[in-house]
Design a protein around this motif. Structure first.
Motif, mmCIF file in Angstrom:
data_model
loop_
_atom_site.group_PDB
_atom_site.id
_atom_site.type_symbol
_atom_site.label_atom_id
_atom_site.label_comp_id
_atom_site.label_asym_id
_atom_site.label_seq_id
_atom_site.Cartn_x
_atom_site.Cartn_y
_atom_site.Cartn_z
ATOM 1 N N MET A 29 0.812 -1.208 0.000
ATOM 2 C CA MET A 29 0.000 0.000 0.000
ATOM 3 C C MET A 29 0.852 1.268 0.000
ATOM 4 N N VAL A 30 1.967 1.247 0.749
ATOM 5 C CA VAL A 30 2.819 2.435 0.750
ATOM 6 C C VAL A 30 3.795 2.422 -0.425
ATOM 7 N N GLY A 31 3.667 1.402 -1.286
ATOM 8 C CA GLY A 31 4.414 1.396 -2.537
ATOM 9 C C GLY A 31 5.840 0.896 -2.427
ATOM 10 N N LEU A 32 6.102 -0.019 -1.496
ATOM 11 C CA LEU A 32 7.485 -0.494 -1.333
ATOM 12 C C LEU A 32 7.584 -2.001 -1.549
ATOM 13 N N ASP A 33 6.630 -2.592 -2.333
ATOM 14 C CA ASP A 33 6.621 -4.057 -2.432
ATOM 15 C C ASP A 33 7.899 -4.629 -3.034
ATOM 16 N N GLU A 34 8.627 -3.829 -3.793
ATOM 17 C CA GLU A 34 9.905 -4.296 -4.341
ATOM 18 C C GLU A 34 10.983 -4.400 -3.257
ATOM 19 N N LYS A 35 10.802 -3.630 -2.185
ATOM 20 C CA LYS A 35 11.888 -3.436 -1.206
ATOM 21 C C LYS A 35 11.725 -4.286 0.047
ATOM 22 N N GLU A 36 10.758 -5.190 0.051
ATOM 23 C CA GLU A 36 10.417 -5.949 1.246
ATOM 24 C C GLU A 36 11.621 -6.464 2.041
ATOM 25 N N ASN A 37 12.619 -7.004 1.329
ATOM 26 C CA ASN A 37 13.740 -7.610 2.042
ATOM 27 C C ASN A 37 15.003 -6.757 2.014
ATOM 28 N N THR A 38 14.804 -5.456 1.800
ATOM 29 C CA THR A 38 15.949 -4.540 1.813
ATOM 30 C C THR A 38 16.133 -3.997 3.222
ATOM 31 N N ARG A 39 17.401 -3.838 3.624
ATOM 32 C CA ARG A 39 17.645 -3.206 4.927
ATOM 33 C C ARG A 39 17.233 -1.741 4.850
ATOM 34 N N VAL A 40 16.574 -1.234 5.898
ATOM 35 C CA VAL A 40 16.002 0.099 5.780
ATOM 36 C C VAL A 40 17.067 1.189 5.718
ATOM 37 N N ASP A 41 18.294 0.904 6.193
ATOM 38 C CA ASP A 41 19.281 1.986 6.130
ATOM 39 C C ASP A 41 19.766 2.257 4.716
ATOM 40 N N SER A 42 19.348 1.406 3.763
ATOM 41 C CA SER A 42 19.719 1.716 2.378
ATOM 42 C C SER A 42 18.572 2.416 1.637
ATOM 43 N N LEU A 43 17.485 2.761 2.348
ATOM 44 C CA LEU A 43 16.366 3.457 1.709
ATOM 45 C C LEU A 43 16.519 4.965 1.867
ATOM 46 N N SER A 44 15.788 5.712 1.016
ATOM 47 C CA SER A 44 15.789 7.172 1.145
ATOM 48 C C SER A 44 14.888 7.575 2.313
ATOM 49 N N GLY A 45 14.995 8.850 2.712
ATOM 50 C CA GLY A 45 14.198 9.330 3.837
ATOM 51 C C GLY A 45 12.709 9.141 3.616
ATOM 52 N N GLY A 46 12.231 9.472 2.403
ATOM 53 C CA GLY A 46 10.809 9.343 2.121
ATOM 54 C C GLY A 46 10.361 7.893 2.189
ATOM 55 N N GLN A 47 11.223 6.985 1.670
ATOM 56 C CA GLN A 47 10.875 5.562 1.733
ATOM 57 C C GLN A 47 10.840 5.078 3.172
ATOM 58 N N GLN A 48 11.801 5.590 3.978
ATOM 59 C CA GLN A 48 11.838 5.165 5.379
ATOM 60 C C GLN A 48 10.569 5.592 6.111
ATOM 61 N N GLN A 49 10.113 6.830 5.828
ATOM 62 C CA GLN A 49 8.912 7.271 6.518
ATOM 63 C C GLN A 49 7.711 6.432 6.076
ATOM 64 N N ARG A 50 7.723 5.975 4.802
ATOM 65 C CA ARG A 50 6.612 5.126 4.358
ATOM 66 C C ARG A 50 6.656 3.777 5.073
ATOM 67 N N VAL A 51 7.875 3.262 5.349
ATOM 68 C CA VAL A 51 7.983 2.026 6.139
ATOM 69 C C VAL A 51 7.382 2.258 7.522
ATOM 70 N N ALA A 52 7.712 3.415 8.106
ATOM 71 C CA ALA A 52 7.203 3.710 9.447
ATOM 72 C C ALA A 52 5.678 3.791 9.437
ATOM 73 N N ILE A 53 5.117 4.334 8.340
ATOM 74 C CA ILE A 53 3.655 4.416 8.240
ATOM 75 C C ILE A 53 3.052 3.007 8.128
ATOM 76 N N ALA A 54 3.709 2.168 7.316
ATOM 77 C CA ALA A 54 3.227 0.787 7.189
ATOM 78 C C ALA A 54 3.288 0.077 8.538
ATOM 79 N N ARG A 55 4.344 0.357 9.303
ATOM 80 C CA ARG A 55 4.471 -0.267 10.627
ATOM 81 C C ARG A 55 3.297 0.141 11.523
ATOM 82 N N ALA A 56 2.973 1.438 11.497
ATOM 83 C CA ALA A 56 1.880 1.912 12.345
ATOM 84 C C ALA A 56 0.548 1.303 11.903
ATOM 85 N N MET A 57 0.348 1.176 10.583
ATOM 86 C CA MET A 57 -0.924 0.640 10.094
ATOM 87 C C MET A 57 -1.054 -0.838 10.381
ATOM 88 N N THR A 58 0.088 -1.564 10.339
ATOM 89 C CA THR A 58 0.069 -2.994 10.622
ATOM 90 C C THR A 58 -0.387 -3.278 12.051
#
Lengths: 535, 249
Positions: free
Chosen positions: B132-161
């Motif tokens: 939903m937050v548009g990161l289905d390609e990145k599922e198994n990527t370590r978050v420290d290699s993501l951009s700031g915007g992608q990281q915040q989307r991970v955080a949003i997915a975490r809250a929604m989960t």
């Protein structure tokens, strides 16, 4: 030995550092402060009793009572400390005067002959100083904790007074006999004492000579004055009374400070007159730092019998050792290889066991995880204290204990290494845990995760590579420790070395040494490469 | 529905961060919280899921005063309130999937959690929100290699989960490129509309607040100075809310 060589060295140092544009005023402050410290604390000359432990090495301050000229050394050394805020000229001139006064009083002092003196102990001074230091340290620890400041003040005063009282009591005299009356002033004795001692000596000479004859020593002549006693030391009874034979020509290590500093003062004073610009900001504090460093180094050289002469004398033996160990004898290769493997295994297992135990303990020793309630805080204090005590006991000492307990061999070494390394690893582990990023912890708490889950998913992933890197680093250290462990009987390559050394097979020992150099470098290189990959 | 009564917070050093806050948050509301920095916006949000302990007052959720909860009961409440941070607060060395799954930890026992024994349903849930937050390609990527915007989307997915009943977002765009604001707020708005979950967002850009929110809360010096629908927020009111900002300069 001619002490004036030190004066020349001092002048040369001053001139060289003036040529490299160092501040002369800083040197002047350093030299004056060193003179004052030496005046108060450094043994200057020898005074003999009957036994060697009765020998006392008084400071200039202690001798001043019978040789008041030394007071001028102190006064002359104080002047440059006060004139250093003024222009170059007063500073330089006072330095030169201080240097000359010091040299002149040294010359006058060593022109004297041996002299009978009496020691007047200053009771309570060392006891009071010790008490003050203890009290001061405790108060200092508590000073920054506002709510505990007064508690520490009271505790410090109580500890200071208690230690003063204990040192002054008969218990203190029994267990620390040197403390009581440690500071002594040298005083003159009535002239008839000297005659009495000469008379006593001459009367006992007959019996003494009979003894000396029976063991084949040459006979002694009756003496006319106290100088003749020089080689003989004082009679026991006189020494017990507190009398000592002061020998102005037998100078202690403190005396070189006076000659050196006199040279420095004259040299740097002279250079400052020539080049008044050789001054800079903060000369005062810089000079004091140099003086403190110097004053800490001088007694260390003396206390450890440091001597270049002995290296030069021992050189042929060193050469002989090297000749006998080259070329290496490969007969020992198999033994060296096997024992090297044992050494590596001791280090490996010792470090592994330590890491296993240190990991859970380090969480209990982390301040940020243990502030929840009183019980956890108590566990924190207990674990931290265990680490601090354990860290204080070196692997080698533990190994000596375990060799006695479980017998010679690698097992004792592994136990010793594991137990010491638990504390060392535990401490760095818990520091890593305390420094983690708090954000993820907060995020997981906000999602309703339990404390254990926060540790597992927010803290552990952050610290795991750090901890692994600490374990590798500890392994590097432990490998070198396990080499030495062999020397106390805990097996491995160290044992091979001590065995070959004892049997004089230096050419086999050198094989073990070469193997150590090789393996130490391989392990350090591999470990630092791995640690680089982890980060 | 959440009722906040007389909420106040004074820090240990004596700073008064919140004074006597009273309001009601119905389900499905989208609320923007505005005010100067230091006005108490963050403290208000943090009190709502007890990252800060309120000094006074009550927070009543489903008839229970959550301001007094402790231990296990507090954890059970917290899993129903997702929190999104300005600094994302992800665990850098874990993958996107692992980070999003930590949002479910509140539903597991300690042992299951420590071993990471998530149920299949929860993994599907996490995967859905990552998509939903548009990161289905990145599922198994370590978050420290993501951009700031992608990281915040991970955080949003975490809250929604977490499947929360309330989402609290504390300046979620402040560390990001301003152009990403619409992405972040759009995700929150979608979630709010589809699931009828109340969302509170701290924003300091007032135009964004007006565009997305139905209702505005404004704080000034720890006090709730405005509480009402977006349309009645006019220039005069805005001036009052931001009064004192010149003094602060």
């Amino acid at each position: 030995m001619n002490m004036y060589i030190y004066t020349v060295v001092g002048i040369i140092i001053a001139v060289l550092s003036a040529l490299s544009r160092n501040s002369m005023r800083r040197l002047i402050v350093a030299a004056s402060a060193s003179l004052i410290i030496a005046f108060l604390a450094f043994p200057f000359t020898t005074s003999l009793g009957a036994l060697s432990r009765q020998t006392v090495m008084p400071t200039l301050a202690a001798i001043s009572a019978i040789f008041p000229l030394f007071i001028f050394v102190l006064l002359a050394a104080l002047v440059p400390l006060f004139t250093n805020r003024l222009n170059a000229r007063p500073s330089a001139i006072s330095a030169i005067i201080a240097g000359l006064v010091t040299l002149i009083s040294m010359a006058l002092w060593s022109g004297q002959s041996s002299k009978l003196v009496k020691l007047a102990p200053l009771y309570g001074l060392m006891e009071a100083i010790t008490g003050l230091i203890i009290a001061g340290l405790i108060v200092l620890i508590g000073w920054n904790r506002k709510n505990l400041r007064y508690l520490f003040l009271v505790l410090g005063l109580a500890a200071g007074i208690t230690s003063f009282w204990w040192l002054s009591s008969s218990l203190g005299e029994k267990y620390l006999p040197n403390v009581k009356g440690y500071y002594k002033v040298i005083t003159n004795v009535p002239s008839d004492t000297e005659e009495r001692i000469i008379k006593d000596f001459n009367e006992s000479l007959e019996a003494l000579n009979k003894q000396r004859k029976s063991i084949g020593l040459n006979l002694l002549e009756p003496i006319q004055n106290i100088t003749g006693l020089g080689g003989q030391k004082l009679p026991r009874a006189a020494a017990d009374e507190g009398l000592r034979l002061l020998e102005p020509k037998r100078l202690g290590y403190g005396s070189l400070v006076y000659f050196l500093m006199a040279g420095l003062l004259i040299g740097s004073g002279g250079m400052l007159l020539l080049k008044p610009k050789l001054r800079s900001e903060s000369d005062g504090i810089g000079g004091l730092m140099i003086a403190l460093l110097f004053s800490a180094l001088v007694p260390a050289f003396a206390a450890t019998d440091f001597s270049i002469q002995r290296i030069i004398k021992g050189w042929p033996f060193l050469q002989n050792f090297l000749d006998r160990s080259w070329p290496p004898n490969l007969d020992a290769l198999q033994q060296v290889a096997s024992q090297m493997l044992v050494t590596i295994e001791i280090a490996f297992l010792g470090t592994f066991l330590a890491a296993i135990f240190a990991l859970p303990l380090s969480f209990l020793a982390s301040r940020n995880l243990t502030q929840g309630n009183r019980f956890m805080r108590a566990i924190f204090i207990f674990t931290r204290s265990f680490f601090n005590v354990d860290r204080g006991i070196d692997t080698l000492i533990l190994a000596l204990v375990f060799v006695a307990a479980v017998g010679l061999g690698p097992f004792a070494g592994i136990l010793a290494m594991a137990i010491h390394s638990i504390a060392d690893l535990g401490k760095v582990f818990s520091e890593s845990i305390e420094n983690v990023d708090k954000g993820p912890i907060e995020a997981l708490e906000a999602a309703g995760a339990s404390g254990t889950n926060v540790v597992r998913w927010a803290i552990f992933p952050q610290v795991a590579p750090l901890l692994a890197s600490w374990v590798l680093y500890r392994f590097e250290i432990n490998f070198r420790v396990s080499i030495v462990l062999g020397l106390v009987g805990a097996g491995g390559i160290g044992f091979v070395i001590s065995e070959k050394m004892a049997s004089g097979q230096y050419d086999q020992m050198i094989v073990a040494i070469l193997a150590i150099i090789l393996v130490v470098n391989i392990i350090d290189f591999t470990s630092s490469w791995l640690r680089g990959k982890l980060m | 529905m959440i009722e906040v009564k007389n909420l106040g917070k004074t820090f240990d050093d004596g700073t008064v961060a919140l004074k006597d806050v009273n309001l009601t948050i119905p389900d499905g509301d989208f609320i923007a919280v505005i005010g100067l920095s230091g006005a108490g916006k963050s403290t208000f949000l943090r009190c709502l899921n007890r990252l800060e302990n309120p000094s006074t007052g009550e927070i009543i959720v489903d008839g229970v005063d959550v301001a007094k909860l402790r231990g296990r009961a507090l954890q059970r409440y917290r899993r129903t309130a997702g929190f999104i941070f300005q600094q994302f607060n992800l665990v850098d060395r874990l993958t996107v999937m692992e980070n999003v799954l930590t949002g479910r930890l509140g539903y597991y026992s300690t042992i299951q959690g420590v071993l990471g024994l998530y149920s299949e349903r929860d993994e599907i849930l996490a995967r859905d929100y990552i998509r939903m937050v548009g990161l289905d390609e990145k599922e198994n990527t370590r978050v420290d290699s993501l951009s700031g915007g992608q990281q915040q989307r991970v955080a949003i997915a975490r809250a929604m989960t977490q499947e929360p009943k309330l989402i609290l977002a504390d300046e979620p765009m402040a560390s990001l490129d301003p152009r990403l604001s619409d992405v972040i707020l759009g995700l929150l708005k979608d979630y709010n509309e589809k699931n009828n979950v109340a969302v509170l967002v701290n924003i300091h850009v007032i135009e964004l607040a007006k565009r997305y929110a139905k209702r505005i809360l404004a704080f000034n010096k720890g006090e709730l100075v405005f509480d009402g629908p977006v349309d009645i927020l006019d220039d005069a009111l805005e001036e009052e809310i931001y009064s004192g900002s010149l003094e602060m300069l």
